[in-house]
Design an enzyme around this catalytic site. Sequence first.
Site, mmCIF file in Angstrom:
data_model
loop_
_atom_site.group_PDB
_atom_site.id
_atom_site.type_symbol
_atom_site.label_atom_id
_atom_site.label_comp_id
_atom_site.label_asym_id
_atom_site.label_seq_id
_atom_site.Cartn_x
_atom_site.Cartn_y
_atom_site.Cartn_z
ATOM 1 N N THR A 180 0.795 -1.054 0.054
ATOM 2 C CA THR A 180 -0.011 -0.164 0.041
ATOM 3 C C THR A 180 0.809 1.153 0.102
ATOM 4 O O THR A 180 1.936 1.225 0.530
ATOM 5 C CB THR A 180 -0.897 -0.025 1.133
ATOM 6 O OG1 THR A 180 -1.438 1.134 1.486
ATOM 7 C CG2 THR A 180 0.075 -0.453 2.513
ATOM 8 N N ASP A 181 0.170 2.303 -0.557
ATOM 9 C CA ASP A 181 0.918 3.516 -0.378
ATOM 10 C C ASP A 181 1.026 4.333 1.180
ATOM 11 O O ASP A 181 1.889 5.172 1.452
ATOM 12 C CB ASP A 181 0.602 4.550 -1.411
ATOM 13 C CG ASP A 181 -1.094 5.183 -0.958
ATOM 14 O OD1 ASP A 181 -1.770 4.293 -0.003
ATOM 15 O OD2 ASP A 181 -1.682 5.971 -1.614
ATOM 16 N N GLU A 182 0.235 3.479 2.011
ATOM 17 C CA GLU A 182 0.375 4.006 3.315
ATOM 18 C C GLU A 182 1.399 3.752 3.874
ATOM 19 O O GLU A 182 1.718 4.446 5.270
ATOM 20 C CB GLU A 182 -0.972 3.264 4.151
ATOM 21 C CG GLU A 182 -2.381 3.798 3.213
ATOM 22 C CD GLU A 182 -3.428 3.418 4.270
ATOM 23 O OE1 GLU A 182 -3.438 3.298 5.672
ATOM 24 O OE2 GLU A 182 -4.725 3.182 3.668
ATOM 25 N N TYR A 215 -1.695 -0.659 11.017
ATOM 26 C CA TYR A 215 -1.991 -1.363 9.596
ATOM 27 C C TYR A 215 -0.723 -1.012 8.821
ATOM 28 O O TYR A 215 -0.091 -1.843 8.192
ATOM 29 C CB TYR A 215 -3.222 -0.869 9.127
ATOM 30 C CG TYR A 215 -3.284 -1.160 7.499
ATOM 31 C CD1 TYR A 215 -3.251 -2.437 6.973
ATOM 32 C CD2 TYR A 215 -3.214 -0.119 6.531
ATOM 33 C CE1 TYR A 215 -3.244 -2.798 5.396
ATOM 34 C CE2 TYR A 215 -3.144 -0.378 5.084
ATOM 35 C CZ TYR A 215 -3.242 -1.587 4.626
ATOM 36 O OH TYR A 215 -3.124 -2.037 3.335
ATOM 37 N N LYS A 273 2.344 -3.413 7.253
ATOM 38 C CA LYS A 273 2.570 -3.495 5.848
ATOM 39 C C LYS A 273 4.223 -3.189 5.467
ATOM 40 O O LYS A 273 4.830 -3.845 4.623
ATOM 41 C CB LYS A 273 1.592 -2.730 4.887
ATOM 42 C CG LYS A 273 -0.029 -3.178 5.024
ATOM 43 C CD LYS A 273 0.114 -4.604 4.589
ATOM 44 C CE LYS A 273 0.155 -4.591 2.897
ATOM 45 N NZ LYS A 273 -0.083 -6.141 2.413
HETATM 46 P P1 NAD Z 1 -9.572 -7.524 2.185
HETATM 47 O O1 NAD Z 1 -9.507 -7.236 3.449
HETATM 48 O O2 NAD Z 1 -10.580 -7.175 1.393
HETATM 49 O O3 NAD Z 1 -9.238 -9.049 1.873
HETATM 50 C C1 NAD Z 1 -8.019 -9.582 2.687
HETATM 51 C C2 NAD Z 1 -8.329 -11.282 2.383
HETATM 52 O O4 NAD Z 1 -7.201 -12.098 2.906
HETATM 53 C C3 NAD Z 1 -9.550 -11.725 2.776
HETATM 54 O O5 NAD Z 1 -10.287 -12.776 1.728
HETATM 55 C C4 NAD Z 1 -9.164 -12.623 4.010
HETATM 56 O O6 NAD Z 1 -10.002 -13.954 4.131
HETATM 57 C C5 NAD Z 1 -7.621 -12.930 3.561
HETATM 58 N N1 NAD Z 1 -6.751 -13.439 4.672
HETATM 59 C C6 NAD Z 1 -6.774 -12.565 5.821
HETATM 60 N N2 NAD Z 1 -5.896 -13.076 6.688
HETATM 61 C C7 NAD Z 1 -5.551 -14.152 6.125
HETATM 62 C C8 NAD Z 1 -4.626 -15.142 6.697
HETATM 63 N N3 NAD Z 1 -3.917 -15.011 7.728
HETATM 64 N N4 NAD Z 1 -4.318 -16.333 5.767
HETATM 65 C C9 NAD Z 1 -4.908 -16.718 4.433
HETATM 66 N N5 NAD Z 1 -5.887 -15.491 4.233
HETATM 67 C C10 NAD Z 1 -6.082 -14.333 4.790
HETATM 68 O O7 NAD Z 1 -8.181 -6.677 1.525
HETATM 69 P P2 NAD Z 1 -8.025 -5.936 0.166
HETATM 70 O O8 NAD Z 1 -8.531 -4.520 0.313
HETATM 71 O O9 NAD Z 1 -8.510 -6.871 -0.994
HETATM 72 O O10 NAD Z 1 -6.368 -5.774 0.116
HETATM 73 C C11 NAD Z 1 -5.751 -6.825 -0.381
HETATM 74 C C12 NAD Z 1 -4.407 -6.409 -0.262
HETATM 75 O O11 NAD Z 1 -3.898 -5.210 -0.978
HETATM 76 C C13 NAD Z 1 -3.836 -6.327 0.990
HETATM 77 O O12 NAD Z 1 -2.595 -6.745 1.002
HETATM 78 C C14 NAD Z 1 -3.647 -4.574 1.132
HETATM 79 O O13 NAD Z 1 -2.517 -4.208 2.264
HETATM 80 C C15 NAD Z 1 -3.365 -4.307 -0.153
HETATM 81 N N6 NAD Z 1 -3.821 -2.958 -0.502
HETATM 82 C C16 NAD Z 1 -5.180 -2.592 -0.561
HETATM 83 C C17 NAD Z 1 -5.453 -1.309 -0.646
HETATM 84 C C18 NAD Z 1 -6.925 -1.092 -0.686
HETATM 85 O O14 NAD Z 1 -7.403 0.159 -0.994
HETATM 86 N N7 NAD Z 1 -8.017 -1.776 -0.546
HETATM 87 C C19 NAD Z 1 -4.512 -0.303 -1.564
HETATM 88 C C20 NAD Z 1 -3.424 -0.932 -1.622
HETATM 89 C C21 NAD Z 1 -2.836 -2.135 -1.103
HETATM 90 P P1 TYD Z 2 -11.042 4.052 4.176
HETATM 91 O O1 TYD Z 2 -11.803 3.612 3.563
HETATM 92 O O2 TYD Z 2 -10.771 3.153 5.819
HETATM 93 O O3 TYD Z 2 -9.449 3.704 3.752
HETATM 94 P P2 TYD Z 2 -7.804 4.191 4.542
HETATM 95 O O4 TYD Z 2 -7.914 4.396 5.855
HETATM 96 O O5 TYD Z 2 -7.214 2.963 4.212
HETATM 97 O O6 TYD Z 2 -7.439 5.323 3.679
HETATM 98 O O7 TYD Z 2 -10.812 5.398 4.537
HETATM 99 C C1 TYD Z 2 -10.669 6.515 3.512
HETATM 100 C C2 TYD Z 2 -10.881 7.604 3.885
HETATM 101 O O8 TYD Z 2 -12.007 8.070 4.655
HETATM 102 C C3 TYD Z 2 -9.944 8.023 5.407
HETATM 103 O O9 TYD Z 2 -9.318 9.331 5.320
HETATM 104 C C4 TYD Z 2 -10.708 7.774 6.473
HETATM 105 C C5 TYD Z 2 -12.058 8.621 6.058
HETATM 106 N N1 TYD Z 2 -13.508 7.789 6.646
HETATM 107 C C6 TYD Z 2 -14.470 8.524 6.885
HETATM 108 O O10 TYD Z 2 -14.207 9.809 6.914
HETATM 109 N N2 TYD Z 2 -15.335 7.822 7.564
HETATM 110 C C7 TYD Z 2 -15.656 6.737 7.443
HETATM 111 O O11 TYD Z 2 -16.648 6.026 8.054
HETATM 112 C C8 TYD Z 2 -14.451 5.899 7.044
HETATM 113 C C9 TYD Z 2 -14.682 4.178 7.476
HETATM 114 C C10 TYD Z 2 -13.530 6.329 6.347
#
Ligand code: NAD
Ligand code: TYD
Length: 357
Positions: A133-135, A159, A163
């Site tokens: 992630t960019d975070e 989180y 990562k």
């Molecule tokens: P998500 O929470 O929707 O899905 C995570 C999946 O991992 C789920 O299916 C869960 O069952 C599985 N999982 C969790 N713990 C596990 C374990 N111990 N063993 C096996 N499986 C397990 O997450 P996402 O949003 O799809 O993100 C996927 C990846 O991309 C993550 O690594 C996250 O850090 C990264 N990412 C997410 C975002 C975003 O905006 N959602 C952005 C950049 C990077």
């Molecule tokens: P989120 O979807 O949790 O993603 P991330 O924290 O990984 O960026 O949140 C996106 C942005 O929205 C973040 O700045 C937090 C804000 N946010 C709210 O303002 N209200 C909410 O109920 C949630 C879940 C997030």
Amino acid sequence: MRFLITGGAGFIGSAVCRRLAGDPANFVVNLDKLTYAGNLASLRSVDNLPNYAFVQADICDGETVSAAMRNYDIDIVMHLAAESHVDRSIDGPGAFIQTNIVGTFQMLNAARGYFESLTGEKRDRFRFHHISTDEVFGDLPFDSGIFTEETPYQPSSPYSASKASSDHLVRAWHETYGLPVVLSNCSNNYGPFHFPEKLIPLVILNALDERELPVYGKGENVRDWLYVDDHAAALQLVATKGVAGESYNIGGNAERRNIDVVSGICAILDKKRPRANGASYADLIRMVTDRPGHDRRYAIDASKIRRDLGWTPSQTFETGLEATIDWYLNNEWWWGPIRKEQGYERLGSLKASGPAK
Ligand code: NAD
Ligand code: TYD
């Protein structure tokens, strides 16, 4: 190519599985523990295909992960499994340390053993792609700065710190053991099959339910949004064409303030599904206590992946947001059961969280 996708039942992982399994030239193994965030319903369009297999397992179980790599003769591991929600990491960081750090260590050890057993072309082809992630880069000021691949890591939340740790482990396994790894760091994703605890699906579904739309702090925090299928396309390129040892930033040049995202969703819903009382959904917006450690702004410079791997996103934020809202309006079969189970309490406010877990 034969892919092992971890976390393939999650939001982004399921988009990757649907994309890769849609091509009969690929074989896709989805290894997922099925935590609260994992949902096999997201894989309904591929789960009967002969080139798709599911293994329910924890990535912390190194033996099972090794066996999956061997038994399915894997060419490319795409490691997405993680605990992914910042607010949950504030309430209970333990699961983030376990899955994101210890789990990635187990994945790397399994991949190293497997890689060392390979020879010839099979060995040349092998990649371990770590999805991040960019975070990890931390907090940008509102008015300047952008994340490049060279930006130093400065994570703020449990989180993002977990990562960042996993990214460091992946690089160490490359430098120390010669494991052919690639990394990618992406901005905030949105789109279909997004678990409704994250901002965009939460706001859409709360609005349809006539519930309040919680905006943290003043709503001025900025996120850089990318449509999930554009991320999946980028991940396929990084996994199959990325240079070993390199990392790639992925983002859609779509910086938006949270309040503008929420107001934008309300405006689209006002047109597509007007409220019974004739008022705007924007009346449901509530400013609530800020998230502790809330990063102000994220912004991604994606010029490297565009230049080196020829990636371009297909959606703008406006087209992607409309497509996402249409998807939620038409797919209650997917989100209905989740919303029934989920509960509506605020996550990630220090007041709500108990003793350290
Ligand atoms: P998500 O929470 O929707 O899905 C995570 C999946 O991992 C789920 O299916 C869960 O069952 C599985 N999982 C969790 N713990 C596990 C374990 N111990 N063993 C096996 N499986 C397990 O997450 P996402 O949003 O799809 O993100 C996927 C990846 O991309 C993550 O690594 C996250 O850090 C990264 N990412 C997410 C975002 C975003 O905006 N959602 C952005 C950049 C990077
Ligand atoms: P989120 O979807 O949790 O993603 P991330 O924290 O990984 O960026 O949140 C996106 C942005 O929205 C973040 O700045 C937090 C804000 N946010 C709210 O303002 N209200 C909410 O109920 C949630 C879940 C997030």
